[in-house]
Design a protein around this motif. Sequence first.
Motif, PDB file in Angstrom:
ATOM      1  N   GLY A 134       0.785  -1.232   0.000  1.00  0.00           N
ATOM      2  CA  GLY A 134       0.000   0.000   0.000  1.00  0.00           C
ATOM      3  C   GLY A 134       0.810   1.271   0.000  1.00  0.00           C
ATOM      4  N   VAL A 135       2.139   1.160  -0.255  1.00  0.00           N
ATOM      5  CA  VAL A 135       2.967   2.363  -0.217  1.00  0.00           C
ATOM      6  C   VAL A 135       3.197   2.941  -1.608  1.00  0.00           C
ATOM      7  CG1 VAL A 135       5.263   3.261   0.356  1.00  0.00           C
ATOM      8  CG2 VAL A 135       4.121   1.683   1.900  1.00  0.00           C
ATOM      9  N   CYS A 136       3.599   2.098  -2.562  1.00  0.00           N
ATOM     10  CA  CYS A 136       4.066   2.633  -3.846  1.00  0.00           C
ATOM     11  C   CYS A 136       2.929   2.999  -4.802  1.00  0.00           C
ATOM     12  CB  CYS A 136       5.041   1.667  -4.499  1.00  0.00           C
ATOM     13  SG  CYS A 136       4.264   0.222  -5.251  1.00  0.00           S
ATOM     14  N   HIS A 137       1.765   2.463  -4.593  1.00  0.00           N
ATOM     15  CA  HIS A 137       0.564   2.759  -5.394  1.00  0.00           C
ATOM     16  C   HIS A 137       0.711   2.363  -6.861  1.00  0.00           C
ATOM     17  CE1 HIS A 137      -1.388   5.816  -2.425  1.00  0.00           C
ATOM     18  NE2 HIS A 137      -0.822   4.801  -1.825  1.00  0.00           N
ATOM     19  N   SER A 138       1.645   1.452  -7.163  1.00  0.00           N
ATOM     20  CA  SER A 138       1.796   1.086  -8.576  1.00  0.00           C
ATOM     21  C   SER A 138       0.729   0.083  -9.018  1.00  0.00           C
ATOM     22  CB  SER A 138       3.205   0.547  -8.855  1.00  0.00           C
ATOM     23  OG  SER A 138       3.464  -0.583  -8.074  1.00  0.00           O
ATOM     24  N   CYS A 139      -0.051  -0.489  -8.077  1.00  0.00           N
ATOM     25  CA  CYS A 139      -1.034  -1.511  -8.461  1.00  0.00           C
ATOM     26  C   CYS A 139      -2.481  -0.992  -8.406  1.00  0.00           C
ATOM     27  CB  CYS A 139      -0.888  -2.744  -7.572  1.00  0.00           C
ATOM     28  SG  CYS A 139      -1.302  -2.436  -5.851  1.00  0.00           S
ATOM     29  N   LEU A 140      -2.660   0.313  -8.622  1.00  0.00           N
ATOM     30  CA  LEU A 140      -4.023   0.868  -8.553  1.00  0.00           C
ATOM     31  C   LEU A 140      -4.938   0.221  -9.598  1.00  0.00           C
ATOM     32  CD1 LEU A 140      -3.354   4.672  -8.047  1.00  0.00           C
ATOM     33  CD2 LEU A 140      -4.785   3.262  -6.578  1.00  0.00           C
ATOM     34  N   ILE A 141      -6.144  -0.142  -9.156  1.00  0.00           N
ATOM     35  CA  ILE A 141      -7.165  -0.645 -10.082  1.00  0.00           C
ATOM     36  C   ILE A 141      -8.391   0.243  -9.939  1.00  0.00           C
ATOM     37  CG2 ILE A 141      -6.496  -3.081 -10.160  1.00  0.00           C
ATOM     38  CD1 ILE A 141      -8.725  -3.492  -7.957  1.00  0.00           C
ATOM     39  N   ARG A 142      -9.242   0.199 -10.937  1.00  0.00           N
ATOM     40  CA  ARG A 142     -10.464   0.994 -10.866  1.00  0.00           C
ATOM     41  C   ARG A 142     -11.646   0.057 -10.689  1.00  0.00           C
ATOM     42  NH1 ARG A 142     -12.608   5.488 -15.060  1.00  0.00           N
ATOM     43  NH2 ARG A 142     -13.908   6.549 -13.534  1.00  0.00           N
ATOM     44  N   VAL A 143     -12.408   0.262  -9.629  1.00  0.00           N
ATOM     45  CA  VAL A 143     -13.542  -0.617  -9.346  1.00  0.00           C
ATOM     46  C   VAL A 143     -14.794  -0.068 -10.036  1.00  0.00           C
ATOM     47  CG1 VAL A 143     -15.042  -1.468  -7.504  1.00  0.00           C
ATOM     48  CG2 VAL A 143     -12.565  -1.527  -7.230  1.00  0.00           C
ATOM     49  N   LEU A 144     -15.430  -0.928 -10.843  1.00  0.00           N
ATOM     50  CA  LEU A 144     -16.593  -0.506 -11.618  1.00  0.00           C
ATOM     51  C   LEU A 144     -17.890  -0.890 -10.919  1.00  0.00           C
ATOM     52  CD1 LEU A 144     -15.131  -1.710 -15.015  1.00  0.00           C
ATOM     53  CD2 LEU A 144     -15.097   0.606 -14.108  1.00  0.00           C
ATOM     54  N   GLU A 145     -17.878  -2.048 -10.243  1.00  0.00           N
ATOM     55  CA  GLU A 145     -19.053  -2.494  -9.481  1.00  0.00           C
ATOM     56  C   GLU A 145     -18.587  -3.194  -8.228  1.00  0.00           C
ATOM     57  OE1 GLU A 145     -21.613  -5.030 -11.865  1.00  0.00           O
ATOM     58  OE2 GLU A 145     -21.593  -3.533 -13.478  1.00  0.00           O
ATOM     59  N   PRO A 176     -11.622  -8.321  -1.031  1.00  0.00           N
ATOM     60  CA  PRO A 176     -13.083  -8.160  -1.030  1.00  0.00           C
ATOM     61  C   PRO A 176     -13.800  -9.320  -0.355  1.00  0.00           C
ATOM     62  CG  PRO A 176     -12.196  -8.320  -3.277  1.00  0.00           C
ATOM     63  CD  PRO A 176     -11.098  -8.679  -2.340  1.00  0.00           C
ATOM     64  N   ASP A 177     -14.919  -9.003   0.289  1.00  0.00           N
ATOM     65  CA  ASP A 177     -15.745 -10.089   0.821  1.00  0.00           C
ATOM     66  C   ASP A 177     -17.040 -10.214   0.029  1.00  0.00           C
ATOM     67  OD1 ASP A 177     -16.776  -7.744   1.810  1.00  0.00           O
ATOM     68  OD2 ASP A 177     -15.993  -8.074   3.840  1.00  0.00           O
ATOM     69  N   ALA A 178     -17.136  -9.488  -1.087  1.00  0.00           N
ATOM     70  CA  ALA A 178     -18.283  -9.621  -1.997  1.00  0.00           C
ATOM     71  C   ALA A 178     -17.775  -9.456  -3.427  1.00  0.00           C
ATOM     72  CB  ALA A 178     -19.314  -8.547  -1.671  1.00  0.00           C
ATOM     73  N   ASP A 179     -18.629  -9.803  -4.407  1.00  0.00           N
ATOM     74  CA  ASP A 179     -18.201  -9.756  -5.812  1.00  0.00           C
ATOM     75  C   ASP A 179     -17.735  -8.351  -6.210  1.00  0.00           C
ATOM     76  OD1 ASP A 179     -18.932 -12.320  -5.790  1.00  0.00           O
ATOM     77  OD2 ASP A 179     -20.601 -12.159  -7.220  1.00  0.00           O
ATOM     78  N   LEU A 180     -16.818  -8.349  -7.157  1.00  0.00           N
ATOM     79  CA  LEU A 180     -16.206  -7.083  -7.569  1.00  0.00           C
ATOM     80  C   LEU A 180     -15.970  -7.092  -9.075  1.00  0.00           C
ATOM     81  CD1 LEU A 180     -15.151  -4.911  -5.566  1.00  0.00           C
ATOM     82  CD2 LEU A 180     -12.862  -5.814  -5.987  1.00  0.00           C
ATOM     83  N   LYS A 181     -16.220  -5.945  -9.697  1.00  0.00           N
ATOM     84  CA  LYS A 181     -15.874  -5.805 -11.118  1.00  0.00           C
ATOM     85  C   LYS A 181     -14.856  -4.669 -11.214  1.00  0.00           C
ATOM     86  CE  LYS A 181     -18.004  -5.109 -15.608  1.00  0.00           C
ATOM     87  NZ  LYS A 181     -19.223  -4.864 -16.345  1.00  0.00           N
ATOM     88  N   ALA A 182     -13.735  -4.933 -11.830  1.00  0.00           N
ATOM     89  CA  ALA A 182     -12.675  -3.917 -11.841  1.00  0.00           C
ATOM     90  C   ALA A 182     -11.892  -3.961 -13.148  1.00  0.00           C
ATOM     91  CB  ALA A 182     -11.737  -4.155 -10.666  1.00  0.00           C
ATOM     92  N   GLU A 183     -11.113  -2.904 -13.330  1.00  0.00           N
ATOM     93  CA  GLU A 183     -10.225  -2.861 -14.504  1.00  0.00           C
ATOM     94  C   GLU A 183      -8.895  -2.239 -14.080  1.00  0.00           C
ATOM     95  OE1 GLU A 183     -12.328  -0.283 -17.256  1.00  0.00           O
ATOM     96  OE2 GLU A 183     -11.624   1.507 -16.213  1.00  0.00           O
ATOM     97  N   ARG A 184      -7.914  -2.365 -14.936  1.00  0.00           N
ATOM     98  CA  ARG A 184      -6.596  -1.788 -14.681  1.00  0.00           C
ATOM     99  C   ARG A 184      -6.737  -0.283 -14.503  1.00  0.00           C
ATOM    100  NH1 ARG A 184      -2.536  -5.395 -16.662  1.00  0.00           N
ATOM    101  NH2 ARG A 184      -4.268  -6.575 -17.508  1.00  0.00           N
ATOM    102  N   GLY A 185      -6.040   0.296 -13.520  1.00  0.00           N
ATOM    103  CA  GLY A 185      -6.150   1.735 -13.304  1.00  0.00           C
ATOM    104  C   GLY A 185      -5.227   2.496 -14.221  1.00  0.00           C
ATOM    105  N   ALA A 186      -5.720   3.605 -14.748  1.00  0.00           N
ATOM    106  CA  ALA A 186      -4.846   4.466 -15.543  1.00  0.00           C
ATOM    107  C   ALA A 186      -4.515   5.695 -14.709  1.00  0.00           C
ATOM    108  CB  ALA A 186      -5.534   4.864 -16.832  1.00  0.00           C
ATOM    109  N   ALA A 187      -4.552   5.507 -13.364  1.00  0.00           N
ATOM    110  CA  ALA A 187      -4.377   6.651 -12.469  1.00  0.00           C
ATOM    111  C   ALA A 187      -2.956   7.181 -12.492  1.00  0.00           C
ATOM    112  CB  ALA A 187      -4.728   6.240 -11.050  1.00  0.00           C
ATOM    113  N   GLN A 188      -2.022   6.291 -12.636  1.00  0.00           N
ATOM    114  CA  GLN A 188      -0.633   6.733 -12.658  1.00  0.00           C
ATOM    115  C   GLN A 188      -0.196   6.832 -14.099  1.00  0.00           C
ATOM    116  OE1 GLN A 188       2.479   5.753  -9.899  1.00  0.00           O
ATOM    117  NE2 GLN A 188       1.297   3.947  -9.392  1.00  0.00           N
ATOM    118  N   GLN A 189       0.191   8.035 -14.475  1.00  0.00           N
ATOM    119  CA  GLN A 189       0.591   8.204 -15.859  1.00  0.00           C
ATOM    120  C   GLN A 189       1.967   7.571 -16.089  1.00  0.00           C
ATOM    121  OE1 GLN A 189      -0.325  12.245 -16.818  1.00  0.00           O
ATOM    122  NE2 GLN A 189       0.513  11.975 -18.876  1.00  0.00           N
ATOM    123  N   ARG A 190       2.147   7.028 -17.285  1.00  0.00           N
ATOM    124  CA  ARG A 190       3.449   6.458 -17.642  1.00  0.00           C
ATOM    125  C   ARG A 190       4.260   7.507 -18.381  1.00  0.00           C
ATOM    126  NH1 ARG A 190       4.160   0.530 -18.094  1.00  0.00           N
ATOM    127  NH2 ARG A 190       2.548  -0.190 -16.697  1.00  0.00           N
TER     128      ARG A 190
END
Length: 328
Positions: free
Chosen positions: A37-48, A76-90
């Motif tokens: 939880g420090v480097c934030h390189s694995c951010l994902i975007r949760v859709l549902e 998660p303790d319930a179903d999740l829909k997610a995608e790769r985060g584009a939060a960190q610009q390359r």
Amino acid sequence: MPRLNFEGRDYALETGESVLECLERHGVALTSSCRSGVCHSCLIRVLEGAPPPAAQKGVKETLRAQGYYLACCCRPDADLKAERGAAQQRYRAIIESVHPLNATVARLRLTETNGFTYFPGQFLNLVHASGQVRSYSIASVPREDAWLELHVGLLPGGCISTWVHHEAAAGESVEFLGPQGNCFYVPGRSEQPLLLLGTGTGLAPLYGILRDALGQGHTGPIHLFHGSVRRDGLYLVEALRALEAEWPQFHYHPCVLEGPAEEDIAVGAIDQLALERVPSLKGFRVFLCGHPDLVRQMQRKTFLAGASLSDIYADAFLPAAAAASTPS
Ligand SMILES: Cc1cc2nc3c(=O)[nH]c(=O)nc-3n(C[C@H](O)[C@H](O)[C@H](O)COP(=O)(O)OP(=O)(O)OC[C@H]3O[C@@H](n4cnc5c(N)ncnc54)[C@H](O)[C@@H]3O)c2cc1C
């Protein structure tokens, strides 16, 4: 068992498993490094779905509002829909130079950083050609330096530090993500005393923060403690002494664990020396960077010495976890 729908495919999450672990178990590559939880390189975007709040700890408010979560902390303790985060610009940049600062620390300067903006002291996530990702703090000051500067300590057998020290060459192109972190100087309370403390390459962000504060007209006393096991582990000693001579409010305290005692270099444990020389930290802003044990210990000690929790900024240089994966 909760199900994870990631970019259109379904995966079964095992009990207590993080999204990152689940994806890796199924062979899905997601950028990651520290896995804590420090480097934030694995951010994902949760859709549902509604992941636990712990998976947004430290994530910027603007990103939280857009549904960004840390895959490494998201269990998660319930179903999740997610995608790769584009939060960190390359970004791509060119290596301007690799220069030894001492026997184990190399200065990596990057140019042509393609509009990358940052505050000195923040960190970026360097992406190696192998796909490994590592965090490095930023020592440069955009107002003063035409390059982006990192200080990389050599870790024997370490993937990226060995590459920087032994292979990286001027003219080569590198990729990175970022910036991240809130360990940087914010102008406004220019008379406030500052304590900057770190060991080894913990100096990198402190060097950026120091020059930024001075350049932005900070008038309060600034104490920088830099520690190392032996004298040969210190670096930028002359540059810091020159800044001390130039700026009367700046006090540089190099210290080593093992002597012999040298003029102006104290021998002893950095935490003890700092609290002997600056016993009361009431009203101080504190920046702590480098070895995770020291950072944790000093967060507690500086708080007990009077610094307010909201005035303590820290970056622990956690090692990347062994399973750091290939980026997308
Ligand atoms: C926020 C942040 C900022 C950072 N800033 C800097 C910086 O400015 N300069 C810098 O040099 N590093 C910094 N680091 C550490 C850096 O990200 C890498 O962990 C480090 O360079 C080692 O990477 P590597 O690929 O060479 O070694 P790896 O291939 O990751 O590690 C090789 C082996 O060494 C172990 N290991 C890794 N780190 C350590 C350690 N510190 N002590 C003992 N064993 C270890 C690993 O577990 C592994 O077994 C920072 C880390 C974080 C989280």
